[in-house]
Scaffold this motif. Structure first.
Motif: not given
Length: 130
Positions: A54, A56, A61, A125
């Motif tokens: 995914e 950002r 997202w 992340e």
């Protein structure tokens, strides 16, 4: 009368399971390490495939690769296998960042099951650079 009940409130066990991605910065062709860590007191079921990538966006997202690591247009598929991860256990997987992944901030999403509760699990992340 004997009544026995067992439950896993949503997120109770899953919230103690982490998906850690290293390194925090990678370029196309680099290998990422995905480490699943079970800090809960129950066995969880997992599979690294399918794991979704995914990106950002301005708001939220969006899924850009499912399964992660399979280039766009490929006919590769995941086998429906699940593995058990005992309390305190870890599982590790390595995955290449494919050439079609654009520069940006990303996370991975996979499903984890604890008892009757199946929930999405989001990774730490990481940033894709050129």
């Amino acid at each position: 009368i004997l009544v026995v009940a067992c439950s896993h409130p949503t997120g109770s066990s899953i919230s103690r399971v982490d998906l850690i991605v290293t390194p925090e910065r990678a370029a196309a062709g680099d290998s990422l390490s995905l480490m699943l860590v079970n800090r809960s007191g129950v066995t969880v079921e997992y599979s690294f495939c399918p794991t979704s990538l995914e990106r950002r966006e301005e708001v939220g997202w969006s899924t850009v690769q499912q399964p992660f690591g399979v280039p766009a247009g490929s006919r590769m598929m995941c086998m429906g296998m699940a593995f058990a991860l005992l309390p305190g256990g870890t599982a590790e997987y390595r995955q290449l960042v494919t050439e079609d992944v654009q520069v940006g901030l990303y996370r991975l999403r996979m499903n984890v099951t604890a008892g009757d509760s199946r929930s999405p699990l989001y990774s730490s992340e990481f940033r894709v650079i050129r």
